[in-house]
Design an enzyme around this catalytic site. Sequence first.
Site, PDB file in Angstrom:
ATOM      1  N   VAL A  64       0.813  -1.226   0.000  1.00 24.12           N
ATOM      2  CA  VAL A  64       0.000   0.000   0.000  1.00 24.12           C
ATOM      3  C   VAL A  64       0.846   1.275   0.000  1.00 24.12           C
ATOM      4  CG1 VAL A  64      -2.073  -1.019   1.027  1.00 24.12           C
ATOM      5  CG2 VAL A  64      -0.318  -0.033   2.518  1.00 24.12           C
ATOM      6  N   TYR A 155       4.739   4.897  14.987  1.00 23.20           N
ATOM      7  CA  TYR A 155       3.431   4.215  14.873  1.00 23.20           C
ATOM      8  C   TYR A 155       2.307   5.080  15.470  1.00 23.20           C
ATOM      9  CZ  TYR A 155       0.076   0.315  15.601  1.00 23.20           C
ATOM     10  OH  TYR A 155      -1.030  -0.516  15.601  1.00 23.20           O
ATOM     11  N   LYS A 159      -0.930   6.514  13.564  1.00 27.54           N
ATOM     12  CA  LYS A 159      -2.289   6.132  13.983  1.00 27.54           C
ATOM     13  C   LYS A 159      -3.109   7.352  14.413  1.00 27.54           C
ATOM     14  CE  LYS A 159      -2.045   1.807  13.042  1.00 27.54           C
ATOM     15  NZ  LYS A 159      -2.930   1.200  12.044  1.00 27.54           N
TER      16      LYS A 159
HETATM   17  P1  NAP Z   1      -0.601  -8.314  11.500  1.00 21.54           P
HETATM   18  O1  NAP Z   1      -1.110  -9.576  12.091  1.00 21.54           O
HETATM   19  O2  NAP Z   1       0.857  -7.977  11.617  1.00 21.54           O
HETATM   20  O3  NAP Z   1      -1.044  -8.257   9.945  1.00 21.54           O
HETATM   21  C1  NAP Z   1      -0.661  -7.158   9.169  1.00 21.54           C
HETATM   22  C2  NAP Z   1      -1.325  -7.248   7.809  1.00 21.54           C
HETATM   23  O4  NAP Z   1      -0.933  -6.109   7.038  1.00 21.54           O
HETATM   24  C3  NAP Z   1      -0.878  -8.468   7.016  1.00 21.54           C
HETATM   25  O5  NAP Z   1      -1.973  -8.876   6.224  1.00 21.54           O
HETATM   26  C4  NAP Z   1       0.243  -7.923   6.141  1.00 21.54           C
HETATM   27  O6  NAP Z   1       0.446  -8.664   4.926  1.00 21.54           O
HETATM   28  C5  NAP Z   1      -0.317  -6.544   5.836  1.00 21.54           C
HETATM   29  N1  NAP Z   1       0.713  -5.585   5.440  1.00 21.54           N
HETATM   30  C6  NAP Z   1       1.845  -5.262   6.092  1.00 21.54           C
HETATM   31  N2  NAP Z   1       2.546  -4.345   5.395  1.00 21.54           N
HETATM   32  C7  NAP Z   1       1.834  -4.089   4.270  1.00 21.54           C
HETATM   33  C8  NAP Z   1       2.033  -3.256   3.153  1.00 21.54           C
HETATM   34  N3  NAP Z   1       3.132  -2.484   3.012  1.00 21.54           N
HETATM   35  N4  NAP Z   1       1.097  -3.249   2.173  1.00 21.54           N
HETATM   36  C9  NAP Z   1       0.008  -4.031   2.280  1.00 21.54           C
HETATM   37  N5  NAP Z   1      -0.245  -4.856   3.323  1.00 21.54           N
HETATM   38  C10 NAP Z   1       0.663  -4.883   4.300  1.00 21.54           C
HETATM   39  O7  NAP Z   1      -1.343  -7.037  12.105  1.00 21.54           O
HETATM   40  P2  NAP Z   1      -2.683  -6.950  12.994  1.00 21.54           P
HETATM   41  O8  NAP Z   1      -2.289  -7.083  14.415  1.00 21.54           O
HETATM   42  O9  NAP Z   1      -3.748  -7.805  12.440  1.00 21.54           O
HETATM   43  O10 NAP Z   1      -3.054  -5.409  12.764  1.00 21.54           O
HETATM   44  C11 NAP Z   1      -3.923  -4.985  11.736  1.00 21.54           C
HETATM   45  C12 NAP Z   1      -4.170  -3.498  11.877  1.00 21.54           C
HETATM   46  O11 NAP Z   1      -4.713  -3.232  13.177  1.00 21.54           O
HETATM   47  C13 NAP Z   1      -2.895  -2.673  11.775  1.00 21.54           C
HETATM   48  O12 NAP Z   1      -3.167  -1.451  11.117  1.00 21.54           O
HETATM   49  C14 NAP Z   1      -2.539  -2.409  13.229  1.00 21.54           C
HETATM   50  O13 NAP Z   1      -1.785  -1.239  13.370  1.00 21.54           O
HETATM   51  C15 NAP Z   1      -3.920  -2.270  13.835  1.00 21.54           C
HETATM   52  N6  NAP Z   1      -3.955  -2.526  15.271  1.00 21.54           N
HETATM   53  C16 NAP Z   1      -3.571  -3.729  15.782  1.00 21.54           C
HETATM   54  C17 NAP Z   1      -3.636  -3.940  17.158  1.00 21.54           C
HETATM   55  C18 NAP Z   1      -3.246  -5.246  17.796  1.00 21.54           C
HETATM   56  O14 NAP Z   1      -3.243  -5.303  19.011  1.00 21.54           O
HETATM   57  N7  NAP Z   1      -2.951  -6.277  17.052  1.00 21.54           N
HETATM   58  C19 NAP Z   1      -4.083  -2.908  17.977  1.00 21.54           C
HETATM   59  C20 NAP Z   1      -4.469  -1.699  17.432  1.00 21.54           C
HETATM   60  C21 NAP Z   1      -4.402  -1.517  16.062  1.00 21.54           C
HETATM   61  P3  NAP Z   1       1.432  -9.972   4.889  1.00 21.54           P
HETATM   62  O15 NAP Z   1       0.675 -11.073   5.583  1.00 21.54           O
HETATM   63  O16 NAP Z   1       1.640 -10.236   3.449  1.00 21.54           O
HETATM   64  O17 NAP Z   1       2.677  -9.591   5.623  1.00 21.54           O
END
Ligand code: NAP
Length: 247
Positions: A64, A155, A159
Amino acid sequence: MSNEDRIAVVTGGSRGIGRAIALRLAREGFSVYFTYVGNEAAAAETLAGIEAAGGKGRAFRLDVSDLDAVAEFFKNEIKDAGALEALVNNAGITKDGLILRMKDEDWNRVLDVDLRGAFACLREAAKIMTRRRCGRIINISSVVGQMGNAGQINYVSAKAGLIGMTKAAAKELASRSVTVNAIAPGFIETEMTDALTDDLRAAYLEHIPLKRFGSAEEVASAVAFLVSEEAGYITGQVLAVNGGLYC
Ligand code: NAP
């Protein structure tokens, strides 16, 4: 009634929260076009999950932060594929570090993916949605974008920026009946939080009133609500899914 597919684009749908969102929106009847950046096997698993539940989906490798690739994706794969009803900007990464040690490349990469990438997708989706005079855009922010967090200045800035972007876009796109909202998850069980040490996990848990991390499905439920007809009068808002951590 149109026979067009109702399309939802979910960025970062291969794993974690994005996968749960993709599966949930497929269950809600959307044809889910989700992206990933490198994890082919995980993307295939998401797709298999969608299809096993009788839903429709397609997976696209798309960084992205590559603005040209984002524009090409929306032009070639989305614009004429059906009715683009929803965009979920979920793709996100962390590259943590203390302020004095934060490397320029880590600052830039996180801002490029988490904020600029989301803007690129929002801009392309808005071109299509404003023409159709409807649409729902959801930006996945974070509780740390609301309350700050030591060691994550890149980050947190991205955010918090997503929240500002949500509010600005909500005002600008409202006249075309496109709503824009953010979801701010707290600590959610995914690979991102697997990386936390036991001590840090325990310290966070102490401050979460509901005394547990959330599930990706609980974030997906909030997305399902915000893209539903019931949420038609909600725009420019931040819906916190954080167990009471920050209210
Ligand atoms: P995750 O398990 O690390 O998954 C990240 C996803 O983003 C994967 O599908 C990855 O693709 C994709 N991605 C990474 N870099 C990318 C890029 N340059 N272009 C396109 N896709 C990309 O993360 P998550 O914990 O599910 O988090 C998802 C969202 O929620 C994020 O925005 C994160 O900041 C937010 N969030 C998470 C938490 C938490 O506690 N987990 C809390 C608050 C907010 P690949 O599989 O191909 O690497």
